[in-house]
Design an enzyme around this catalytic site. Structure first.
Site, mmCIF file in Angstrom:
data_model
loop_
_atom_site.group_PDB
_atom_site.id
_atom_site.type_symbol
_atom_site.label_atom_id
_atom_site.label_comp_id
_atom_site.label_asym_id
_atom_site.label_seq_id
_atom_site.Cartn_x
_atom_site.Cartn_y
_atom_site.Cartn_z
ATOM 1 N N LYS A 153 -8.825 -7.083 -4.553
ATOM 2 C CA LYS A 153 -10.070 -7.651 -5.083
ATOM 3 C C LYS A 153 -10.783 -6.620 -5.939
ATOM 4 C CE LYS A 153 -9.894 -11.540 -2.865
ATOM 5 N NZ LYS A 153 -9.797 -12.819 -3.576
ATOM 6 N N HIS B 147 -2.756 3.553 -9.017
ATOM 7 C CA HIS B 147 -2.117 2.481 -9.795
ATOM 8 C C HIS B 147 -0.649 2.846 -9.986
ATOM 9 C CE1 HIS B 147 -1.914 -0.842 -12.611
ATOM 10 N NE2 HIS B 147 -1.136 -0.055 -13.346
ATOM 11 N N ASN C 137 0.268 3.357 1.831
ATOM 12 C CA ASN C 137 -0.492 4.486 1.268
ATOM 13 C C ASN C 137 -1.530 4.994 2.263
ATOM 14 O OD1 ASN C 137 0.045 5.348 -1.623
ATOM 15 N ND2 ASN C 137 0.174 3.120 -1.797
#
Ligand code: GRF
Length: 201
Positions: free
Chosen positions: A94, A112, A17
């Protein structure tokens, strides 16, 4: 000349990405400037992307900063030093410290790999998402870019991209389709923010 939006990436994995966004920046499609890539994993594939595109790479983790507060402050120091205006989470596994989210005043976004609010929440990452989507018999999935709040995968939805699930698709083939969507959608949303078409403050 148009002002460029100064962005900082947080990533833990291969960085496909990040690379898709950097390519679009270099092609002049997104009026932004990549200031740094922070990773909790010094060996992550995204470190090679940082080198390839000449973006400063910083490894920050509980190994480099055992005290959570010191870790958060190091991140904030870098954000200030580079004058970063938007944090882009791209496969960062994280939880971003609350101090960082507060410091950025909402200017933190994430991608997401599902159509949120479906298949979001704690434990829903990577292949877990695609397996759950296939097991649920969904005929459509995709990805979502959202503003980051202090809850997993919540916060305002800024953009979504859909892809069809065909009979015979597996979690693996769905993951490939969704990743193609991610590579398109993330640059579009960042471009809209950079051009002032999408306000996230
Ligand atoms: C993507 O599937 C993204 O949705 C998720 O982590 C993955 C990152 O992949 N948050 P990459 O490191 O960008 O290749």
């Amino acid at each position: 000349m148009e002002d460029k939006l100064k962005i900082g990436f947080f990533a833990s994995g291969g960085g496909s990405n990040v690379e898709a966004i950097l390519k679009n920046i270099n092609m002049g499609e997104v009026p932004a400037e990549a200031k740094f890539i922070i990773s909790n994993n010094s060996q992550a594939g995204v470190a090679e992307k940082a080198e390839k595109y000449g973006v400063p790479f910083h490894h920050i983790s509980s190994k480099t900063h055992p005290e959570p507060e010191a870790l958060a402050f190091e991140m904030i120091d870098l954000i200030e030093a580079y004058d970063v205006e938007l944090i882009v989470l791209a496969g960062y596994i994280k939880k971003l410290p609350d101090e960082v989210i507060e410091h950025m005043k909402g200017k933190v976004i994430n991608i997401h790999p599902s159509l949120l609010p479906k298949f979001g929440g704690q434990g829903m990452y990577g292949m877990n998402v695609h397996r759950a989507v296939v097991e649920a018999g969904e005929t459509m999935t995709g990805c979502t870019v959202h503003q980051v709040s202090d809850e997993y995968d919540e916060g305002r939805i800024l953009g979504r991209c859909r892809t069809m699930i065909e009979p015979g698709d597996s979690a693996e083939t769905v993951a490939q389709k969704v990743l193609r969507c991610e590579h398109e959608l993330y640059s579009i949303v960042i471009g809209q923010i950079a051009k002032g078409q999408l306000k996230i403050a």
